[in-house]
Design an enzyme around this catalytic site. Structure first.
Site, short mmCIF file in Angstrom:
data_model
loop_
_atom_site.label_atom_id
_atom_site.label_comp_id
_atom_site.label_asym_id
_atom_site.label_seq_id
_atom_site.Cartn_x
_atom_site.Cartn_y
_atom_site.Cartn_z
N VAL A 42 -15.94 10.70 -0.82
CA VAL A 42 -16.75 10.42 -1.98
C VAL A 42 -18.26 9.99 -1.36
O VAL A 42 -19.23 10.78 -1.72
CB VAL A 42 -16.56 9.44 -2.99
CG1 VAL A 42 -17.39 9.48 -4.22
CG2 VAL A 42 -15.15 9.90 -3.49
N ARG B 174 -10.23 13.90 4.89
CA ARG B 174 -10.76 14.81 4.12
C ARG B 174 -12.32 14.41 4.20
O ARG B 174 -12.67 13.31 4.88
CB ARG B 174 -10.29 14.35 2.83
CG ARG B 174 -10.27 13.07 2.57
CD ARG B 174 -9.94 12.79 0.99
NE ARG B 174 -9.42 11.29 1.02
CZ ARG B 174 -10.13 10.13 0.68
NH1 ARG B 174 -11.27 10.43 0.77
NH2 ARG B 174 -9.63 9.09 0.50
N GLU C 128 1.27 -4.98 4.29
CA GLU C 128 0.15 -5.34 5.38
C GLU C 128 -0.43 -6.68 4.98
O GLU C 128 -0.61 -7.24 3.79
CB GLU C 128 -0.97 -4.40 5.13
CG GLU C 128 -1.87 -4.18 6.30
CD GLU C 128 -2.81 -3.10 6.11
OE1 GLU C 128 -2.39 -1.68 6.64
OE2 GLU C 128 -4.08 -3.21 5.33
N LYS D 264 1.00 -1.21 0.13
CA LYS D 264 -0.06 -0.11 0.07
C LYS D 264 0.98 1.08 0.06
O LYS D 264 1.91 1.27 0.64
CB LYS D 264 -0.89 -0.06 1.22
CG LYS D 264 -1.95 -1.30 1.13
CD LYS D 264 -2.62 -1.22 2.72
CE LYS D 264 -3.79 -0.35 2.18
NZ LYS D 264 -4.99 -0.39 3.40
#
Lengths: 450, 80
Positions: free
Chosen positions: A294, A291, A199, A157
């Site tokens: 969507v 943030r 991970e 990632k």
């Protein structure tokens, strides 16, 4: 906040402009030369051109955005999602320019936006995390060592951002070298940061995320969203609340999320992502998105709150207007993301000009979009055309309403995923909420030609 | 000797390197094999590999790095 510059495009720019309008805040839009005719440009009180089509030269160009804020005398900047939304450097530059950044402060973005640092914060706050490398892995040898310790299958990632970019699932050691190259390339292109970490990949898991809002001292959770239905790590359908989370799990992840927010003095909207292991019922914290997301509207519909307006109030220095005991979820909400991709051609992006456009409406139907007749879908940005969001008294009724509303949607001139979503809504396993993070891809493998 | 044009499968932004810090996939005048990646086209944040469909010498690229290209546009010429 008197005059807000919206440093984004597409449906989220319009969403933010609307929240600003509702609060009586003046608005400034920005646009690349590819977006001259885009609706967010017309919708704002004023608009400033910030550069040529490639995002790196326009929507990711911090200097151009700050210059636009200066020349229009804006006093706040909302970054939306994507682009510079999770750039601590941009948040800092805004602050240095005397602008209120609508989001957490730069130090918090640095800390929580870097998944490696976020893990450490989570662990310190007693929030369980997925087994993985303790930090970014530098070079192939270090990656190999970390991979062996974590075990296969595993995930690579991006340390520097989310949204599914820079992620690879590797089944066995032979895939490591190529996987690292590809993931680093995507991460570098998307975030300007090619660092990767390793991970554990939980085979059958649900992706559940907790919405939080803080004002720097106090914090509340706004329950969770279910986002398990993904294709290539991109969410396709989201729901609130999660049909897969028991009350015990719901309470545990919500409380852990608030604890973490208080620990870091979180300000503005944020999301903590958790993996729910189907087999064990364990919930692991994976990352925090600093943030607006969507899929925020599904939370708005079950709680009756305007998350973007709350962000703007907090950015103006006001305390949280939300109280935990006042946040009582009601009914069920679903979001379907409609993108300009052709499912019959391996989801090939389908830029072009929309001709006829009919948008769904009616009771408890919301369609967040920038689509309009004649809208040009340009190849430079992401393929999201719009989000159909519906509410129902319970999940079956929300599903029925989603079917009705999606049937009203029509666009010609470009190919979209809407017909595929209509098929998905008719699947018995979807109605029964029997799915995990790989179910959609498994279904697609037999539902559409390879 | 035949000249084969390599066409863009998708519209987007054309790149001759895997990432800004890497070497070019292939220099003009270089030999290419069938299936070899010679460039990328980025469309809507997805990268599509541009591959040589024939073996031969890559004579020239017809567009500049980071140019915007149309679907079906000739990108390069390979001499077989």
């Amino acid at each position: 906040v008197r005059r807000l510059l919206v440093a984004n495009r597409g449906e989220i720019a319009i969403r933010i402009l609307r929240a600003a309008r509702d609060l009586g805040v003046e608005t400034v839009a920005v646009y690349s030369t590819a977006d001259v005719e885009a609706p967010h440009v017309r919708m704002a009180d004023q608009a400033v051109e910030i550069g040529p089509p490639p995002a790196a030269k326009s929507y990711l160009n911090a200097d151009a955005l700050l210059e636009a804020a200066r020349t229009t005398d804006a006093d706040a900047v909302h970054p939306g999602y994507g682009f510079l939304a999770e750039s601590a450097r941009f948040a800092r530059a805004c602050r240095d320019a005397g602008l209120a950044f609508v989001g957490p402060d730069a130090e918090t973005i640095d800390r929580m936006g870097d998944k490696v640092a976020a893990r450490a914060v989570a662990e310190a706050a007693g929030v369980p995390t997925v087994p993985g490398s303790d930090g970014p892995v530098e070079g192939l040898d270090a990656a190999r060592e970390a991979a062996e310790a974590v075990g296969y299958p595993l995930m690579l990632k991006a340390a520097g951002g989310g949204g599914g970019r820079g992620i690879r699932v590797l089944q066995e050691p032979g895939e490591l070298e190529k996987g690292i190259q590809g993931a680093a390339r995507e991460a570098e292109a998307a975030f300007g940061d090619g660092r990767l970490y390793v991970e554990r990949f939980v085979e059958r898991a649900r992706h559940v995320e907790v919405q939080v809002m803080g004002d720097g001292s106090d914090a509340v959770h706004l329950f969770e969203r279910e986002c398990s239905l993904q294709r290539r790590r991109q969410k396709v359908v989201e729901e609130a609340l999660s049909p897969g989370a028991s009350d015990a799990v719901r309470e545990r992840i919500a409380e852990a999320s608030v604890r973490l927010c208080r620990e870091v003095g979180y300000r503005s909207a944020g999301t903590l992502e958790f993996l729910l292991d189907d087999a064990t019922g364990e919930a692991f914290f994976i990352e925090m998105n600093t943030r607006i997301q969507v899929e925020h509207p599904v939370t708005e519909l079950v709680l009756g709150v305007d998350l973007v307006a709350e962000q703007l109030r907090i950015a103006a220095g006001e305390p949280l207007s939300l109280r935990q005991d006042g946040l009582v979820p009601r009914g069920h909400a679903l979001e379907l993301r409609i993108t300009a991709e052709d499912p019959d051609r391996r989801f090939l992006p389908s830029p072009g000009r929309a001709e006829r456009v009919v948008l769904p409406a009616g009771p408890w139907v919301r369609f967040d979009t920038w689509l309009e007749p004649g809208a040009e879908v340009v190849p430079f940005y992401d393929s999201l055309l719009g989000k159909l969001i519906v509410w129902g008294e319970d999940r079956p009724r929300a599903l029925a309403r989603a079917r009705r509303a999606l049937a009203e949607f029509e666009v010609t001139g470009i190919t979209t995923t809407a017909p595929l979503l209509a098929r998905l809504l008719d699947e018995a396993w979807f109605a029964a909420a029997e799915f995990h993070t790989r179910t959609l891809e498994d279904w697609l493998a037999q539902a559409v030609p390879a | 000797m035949a000249r084969e044009e390599v066409l863009a499968a998708v519209p987007g932004t054309f790149f001759r390197r895997p990432d800004p810090d890497s070497d070019l996939f292939v220099e003009e005048g270089g030999e290419v094999a069938v299936g070899q990646t010679i460039a990328l086209v980025e469309v809507m944040k997805n990268f599509y590999e541009v591959q040589a469909e024939v073996e031969g010498t890559l004579l020239e690229f017809l567009v500049e790095n980071e140019d915007v290209v149309e679907g079906g546009q000739p990108l390069a010429v390979i001499e077989t």
